[in-house]
Each structure stands twice: as structure tokens, then as C-alpha cells.
Design an enzyme around this catalytic site. Structure first.
Site, PDB file in Angstrom:
ATOM      1  N   GLU A 149      -4.847  -4.803  10.794  1.00  8.81           N
ATOM      2  CA  GLU A 149      -3.775  -3.819  10.931  1.00  8.81           C
ATOM      3  C   GLU A 149      -3.972  -3.047  12.232  1.00  8.81           C
ATOM      4  OE1 GLU A 149      -2.042  -2.652   6.817  1.00  8.81           O
ATOM      5  OE2 GLU A 149      -3.708  -1.320   7.251  1.00  8.81           O
ATOM      6  N   HIS A 197      -9.271   1.191   5.238  1.00 10.03           N
ATOM      7  CA  HIS A 197      -7.962   1.368   5.875  1.00 10.03           C
ATOM      8  C   HIS A 197      -8.119   2.310   7.068  1.00 10.03           C
ATOM      9  CE1 HIS A 197      -3.807   2.460   6.587  1.00 10.03           C
ATOM     10  NE2 HIS A 197      -3.494   1.349   5.956  1.00 10.03           N
ATOM     11  N   GLU A 239      -6.421   4.692   8.077  1.00  7.92           N
ATOM     12  CA  GLU A 239      -6.201   6.119   7.772  1.00  7.92           C
ATOM     13  C   GLU A 239      -7.453   6.737   7.153  1.00  7.92           C
ATOM     14  OE1 GLU A 239      -2.588   5.374   5.618  1.00  7.92           O
ATOM     15  OE2 GLU A 239      -1.675   4.799   7.532  1.00  7.92           O
ATOM     16  N   LYS A 259       0.121   4.314  -0.255  1.00  9.49           N
ATOM     17  CA  LYS A 259      -0.459   5.503   0.391  1.00  9.49           C
ATOM     18  C   LYS A 259      -0.197   6.754  -0.465  1.00  9.49           C
ATOM     19  CE  LYS A 259       0.095   3.131   4.755  1.00  9.49           C
ATOM     20  NZ  LYS A 259       0.217   3.178   6.195  1.00  9.49           N
ATOM     21  N   ASN A 271       0.869  -1.177   0.000  1.00  9.07           N
ATOM     22  CA  ASN A 271       0.000   0.000   0.000  1.00  9.07           C
ATOM     23  C   ASN A 271       0.903   1.223   0.000  1.00  9.07           C
ATOM     24  OD1 ASN A 271      -1.773   2.059   0.513  1.00  9.07           O
ATOM     25  ND2 ASN A 271      -2.317   1.397   2.592  1.00  9.07           N
ATOM     26  N   SER A 278       4.020  -2.229  10.151  1.00  8.82           N
ATOM     27  CA  SER A 278       5.477  -2.342  10.294  1.00  8.82           C
ATOM     28  C   SER A 278       6.043  -3.697   9.869  1.00  8.82           C
ATOM     29  CB  SER A 278       5.916  -1.999  11.730  1.00  8.82           C
ATOM     30  OG  SER A 278       5.589  -0.652  12.018  1.00  8.82           O
ATOM     31  N   GLY A 293       3.281   2.252  10.656  1.00 15.61           N
ATOM     32  CA  GLY A 293       4.254   3.322  10.454  1.00 15.61           C
ATOM     33  C   GLY A 293       5.021   3.683  11.718  1.00 15.61           C
TER      34      GLY A 293
HETATM   35  P1  13P Z   1       3.497   0.301   7.574  1.00 14.94           P
HETATM   36  O1  13P Z   1       3.971  -0.972   6.952  1.00 14.94           O
HETATM   37  O2  13P Z   1       4.243   1.516   7.094  1.00 14.94           O
HETATM   38  O3  13P Z   1       3.410   0.206   9.070  1.00 14.94           O
HETATM   39  O4  13P Z   1       1.971   0.518   7.059  1.00 14.94           O
HETATM   40  C1  13P Z   1       1.072  -0.514   7.159  1.00 14.94           C
HETATM   41  C2  13P Z   1      -0.167  -0.154   6.425  1.00 14.94           C
HETATM   42  O5  13P Z   1      -0.899   0.738   6.833  1.00 14.94           O
HETATM   43  C3  13P Z   1      -0.472  -0.883   5.188  1.00 14.94           C
HETATM   44  O6  13P Z   1      -1.771  -0.631   4.763  1.00 14.94           O
END
Ligand code: 13P
Length: 271
Positions: free
Chosen positions: A188, A116, A118, A33, A31, A234, A194
Site C-alpha cells: 500500500e 498498516h 496508519e 478503519k 479495511n 484508492s 485515501g
Molecule cells: P483507500 O482505499 O481509501 O485508499 O485506503 C486503502 C487502505 O489503506 C486500505 O488498508
């Protein structure tokens, strides 16, 4: 009863997408983003495609909308699927800024991330809007990747299971077992996204198994055994193999590490 060629092809694809051991073929999706311009995205996939040639898992990348067409051209003929980060539930109309499933399908997208954290956190997504998006994705014959996960506050407050339970049930409202069979779920934990704080394999496996039990209760044991559940948060080359070895972890949804071709390829090769 004779099956049509299309039906035979659909069954063959379904069989090919499952591994013989667990019945579930691992799926790793990057992803991206809000990262990478179309030019940068093109360079990244050009580097990635040869690196994952030998991988046996299902692989996808989800660039931002403006990158999809360029990336699709480079992925053509490769084993890497083109994925999108979201999709709207209406097929057309006065919905400024939204993108329909038909538009994505036309570009060659096969999987769409919905819900997601976010999107939930910054853009007001609710279980209901996530459910509407998932239904639209399925109606277009695309595969939704439905994300769920608790915040740090929720985990510390002991409500991880209650939150995940609500998000799974809310996200799947009105979906049939056949639809759920072919979906991908992604656990997640928000506190692991992140942050570099990956869930321990025990924490991740526990929630994955909990999710599979909800599916068994909502549908049946066969659907629960068929649905693939990715872990996200992560995931890096050095922790992927351990996470992916867990019995209920069927792949990874990767953020930061998906932005480097070598790291993402190493995760794909760890399955
Ligand atoms: P990270 O791998 O940067 O922690 O992000 C995970 C994520 O949100 C994938 O959709």
C-alpha cells in the site's frame, strides 16, 4: 504415515484456497478503519453479503473492534471472512486498550491486518512491533495481512525499494516458509491511500514483483510463488480489474470504497 482428520481438512482447505492458474486465489479485504458504528456496520454487511454471492475470490471485511461481534453474527454461513484491523502480541495481562488474538479468534476472526501505514504513522508501529504482532497472529492460527509501503517523500527520493525491502524483511523476522506461505502481504503506497491517486498498474506490478523476489531470496521460489500480495491505495470499481489483472497482484486491500456495499462488491467481482 496416516494423516489425522484435522490434517486432511487443513490440506483440503489449503488446496481450495488456491486457484488452478497462478496457484494463488485472489483475496479482497475491506479495511473499514475508524468508520461505522456497530449498527451501521451491521447494515453494511447485510447489504454486502447477497451482492458478493457470485464472487470467486476470497473476501473479508475488517470492521473496528466494537463491531466485530454484530458483524460476525450476520456473516455466519456466508463466504465473507471476518477480519480485524490489528492485534496485540501478548495473550493477556495489564495492557490497557489492547486486544489479543485469542479474543479475536473467539469472535470468529480469521485474518488480522498488521503494520498498516496508519498504525506506523500515527501509533508508533515499527518493523519490530509489526513482526511481533504477525507472529502472535500466526501462533493463534489466524492469517496475518502484513502491510508495507513507501511515503511520497520516499518514492520521490528514490527509496521505494529500500523501504519496502526493510519492511518486508523486518516484518518476517523469525517466520518459517510454511508460515509465510499462508500469509497475505499487502503493498500500500502511502501516497495512494485515501488520496484518489492510485499507483499505475506498472508501478504496482513492479513493487509486487520486487516483493516476490525478496520472498524467493529469503525463503525459496515455491514460497514466493505461493504468497499472496494485495494492492491497496484508492482501489475503486473502475480501476480494480486492471490492477488485479497484473501477474503479481493477488487481490486488493480496500479502504474508502469498502464502505459502500455496491462498490466493494464490484471490486470483488472484478477478480
Ligand atoms: P483507500 O482505499 O481509501 O485508499 O485506503 C486503502 C487502505 O489503506 C486500505 O488498508
Amino acid at each position: 504415515m496416516r494423516l489425522t482428520d484435522n490434517e486432511i481438512e487443513a490440506i483440503a482447505q489449503k488446496i481450495a484456497s488456491k486457484s488452478p492458474s497462478s496457484g494463488r486465489r485472489p483475496i479482497v479485504v475491506g479495511n473499514w478503519k475508524l468508520h461505522k458504528t456497530p449498527t451501521e456496520a451491521a447494515n453494511l454487511v447485510r447489504e454486502l453479503v447477497p451482492l458478493v454471492e457470485g464472487a470467486t475470490c476470497e473476501i473479508g471485511v475488517a470492521p473496528a473492534y466494537p463491531c466485530l461481534e454484530r458483524v460476525a453474527g450476520i456473516l455466519a454461513g456466508s463466504k465473507v471472512h471476518l477480519c480485524a484491523q490489528n492485534a496485540y502480541w501478548e495473550s493477556s495481562g495489564a495492557f490497557t486498550g489492547e486486544v489479543s488474538t485469542a479474543m479475536l479468534k473467539d469472535l470468529g476472526v480469521s485474518h488480522v491486518i498488521v503494520g498498516h501505514s496508519e498504525r506506523r504513522q500515527f501509533f508508533g508501529e515499527t518493523d519490530e512491533t509489526v513482526n511481533r504482532r504477525a507472529k502472535a497472529v500466526l501462533a493463534a492460527d489466524l492469517t496475518p495481512i502484513l502491510c508495507v509501503g513507501e511515503s511520497l517523500e520516499e518514492r520521490d527520493g528514490g527509496s521505494t525499494q529500500a523501504v519496502v525491502d526493510r519492511q518486508i524483511r523486518g516484518g518476517l523476522v523469525g517466520l518459517t516458509e510454511l508460515q509465510v506461505d499462508d500469509m497475505v502481504l499487502a503493498y500500500e503506497p502511502v501516497w495512494a491511500i485515501g488520496t484518489g491517486k492510485v499507483a499505475t498498474v506498472e508501478q504496482a506490478q513492479e513493487v509486487h514483483s520486487f516483493i516476490r523476489n525478496i520472498i524467493a531470496e529469503l525463503y525459496n521460489p515455491q514460497t514466493a510463488a505461493a504468497v499472496r500480495i494485495q494492492y491497496g491505495g484508492s482501489v475503486k470499481p473502475d480501476n480494480a480489474a486492471q490492477l488485479l489483472a497484473q501477474s503479481d497482484i493477488d487481490g486488493a486491500l480496500v479502504g474508502g470504497a469498502a464502505l459502500k456495499a455496491a462498490d466493494f462488491a464490484a471490486i470483488c467481482l472484478a477478480t
